[in-house]
Design a protein around this motif. Structure first.
Motif, PDB file in Angstrom:
ATOM      1  N   MET A 162       1.091  -1.154  -0.455  1.00  0.00           N
ATOM      2  CA  MET A 162      -0.073   0.100   0.385  1.00  0.00           C
ATOM      3  C   MET A 162       0.552   0.977  -0.108  1.00  0.00           C
ATOM      4  O   MET A 162       0.540   1.888  -1.065  1.00  0.00           O
ATOM      5  N   ALA A 163       2.319   1.193   1.284  1.00  0.00           N
ATOM      6  CA  ALA A 163       2.405   2.234   0.964  1.00  0.00           C
ATOM      7  C   ALA A 163       3.076   2.754  -0.719  1.00  0.00           C
ATOM      8  O   ALA A 163       4.122   4.170  -0.920  1.00  0.00           O
ATOM      9  N   ALA A 164       3.732   1.298  -1.491  1.00  0.00           N
ATOM     10  CA  ALA A 164       4.756   1.370  -2.445  1.00  0.00           C
ATOM     11  C   ALA A 164       3.380   2.075  -3.265  1.00  0.00           C
ATOM     12  O   ALA A 164       4.144   2.982  -4.317  1.00  0.00           O
ATOM     13  N   LEU A 165       2.277   1.673  -3.709  1.00  0.00           N
ATOM     14  CA  LEU A 165       1.337   2.051  -4.315  1.00  0.00           C
ATOM     15  C   LEU A 165       0.929   3.823  -3.844  1.00  0.00           C
ATOM     16  O   LEU A 165       0.435   4.387  -4.986  1.00  0.00           O
ATOM     17  N   ASP A 166       1.184   4.302  -3.000  1.00  0.00           N
ATOM     18  CA  ASP A 166       0.862   5.614  -2.416  1.00  0.00           C
ATOM     19  C   ASP A 166       1.555   5.860  -3.295  1.00  0.00           C
ATOM     20  O   ASP A 166       1.482   7.508  -3.898  1.00  0.00           O
ATOM     21  N   ARG A 167       2.988   6.121  -3.302  1.00  0.00           N
ATOM     22  CA  ARG A 167       4.563   6.927  -3.816  1.00  0.00           C
ATOM     23  C   ARG A 167       4.273   7.282  -4.928  1.00  0.00           C
ATOM     24  O   ARG A 167       4.561   7.488  -5.307  1.00  0.00           O
ATOM     25  N   ALA A 168       3.965   5.746  -5.409  1.00  0.00           N
ATOM     26  CA  ALA A 168       3.313   5.911  -7.115  1.00  0.00           C
ATOM     27  C   ALA A 168       2.471   6.564  -7.426  1.00  0.00           C
ATOM     28  O   ALA A 168       2.054   7.176  -9.240  1.00  0.00           O
ATOM     29  N   GLY A 169       1.212   7.054  -6.816  1.00  0.00           N
ATOM     30  CA  GLY A 169       0.810   7.975  -7.252  1.00  0.00           C
ATOM     31  C   GLY A 169      -0.854   6.952  -7.080  1.00  0.00           C
ATOM     32  O   GLY A 169      -1.911   7.788  -7.865  1.00  0.00           O
ATOM     33  N   GLY A 170      -1.123   6.114  -7.102  1.00  0.00           N
ATOM     34  CA  GLY A 170      -1.778   4.751  -6.934  1.00  0.00           C
ATOM     35  C   GLY A 170      -2.761   4.855  -6.191  1.00  0.00           C
ATOM     36  O   GLY A 170      -3.967   3.938  -6.232  1.00  0.00           O
ATOM     37  N   LEU A 171      -2.583   4.952  -4.785  1.00  0.00           N
ATOM     38  CA  LEU A 171      -3.693   4.882  -3.637  1.00  0.00           C
ATOM     39  C   LEU A 171      -4.717   5.867  -3.430  1.00  0.00           C
ATOM     40  O   LEU A 171      -5.839   5.749  -3.568  1.00  0.00           O
ATOM     41  N   ASP A 172      -4.733   7.341  -3.716  1.00  0.00           N
ATOM     42  CA  ASP A 172      -5.630   8.191  -4.005  1.00  0.00           C
ATOM     43  C   ASP A 172      -6.772   7.378  -4.690  1.00  0.00           C
ATOM     44  O   ASP A 172      -7.785   7.768  -4.577  1.00  0.00           O
TER      45      ASP A 172
END
Length: 84
Positions: A69-79
């Motif tokens: 989830m943290a990696a997804l957030d860093r990649a801009g995919g979480l929001d």
């Protein structure tokens, strides 16, 4: 916002970190504590055999654990996923 479910145990530091990240995002989630073997088995089946916690589901998407989830957030995919 998307329906979010997070499988946890009370003493798991990654579970606490995952919940903190979701809280920072203002996301509401349902926490499922998997101390009961039946709940852990349900989580494992749903998470394609992964037995570690946390296991995070946003809508129908299995995000994985905190690191995922943290990696997804860093990649801009979480929001965008949370906004579903």
């Amino acid at each position: 916002m998307a329906n979010i479910e997070i499988y946890t145990t009370p003493t798991c530091p990654y579970c606490h970190a995952a919940k903190a990240l979701l809280n920072e995002k203002g996301a509401k989630y349902t926490e499922i504590t998997v101390l009961d073997p039946g709940l852990r088995e349900k989580m494992t089946q749903r998470a394609n055999g992964r037995r570690t916690v946390p296991q995070i589901f946003i809508g129908e998407t299995h995000v994985g654990g905190y690191d995922d989830m943290a990696a997804l957030d860093r990649a801009g995919g979480l929001d965008p996923l949370l906004a579903q």
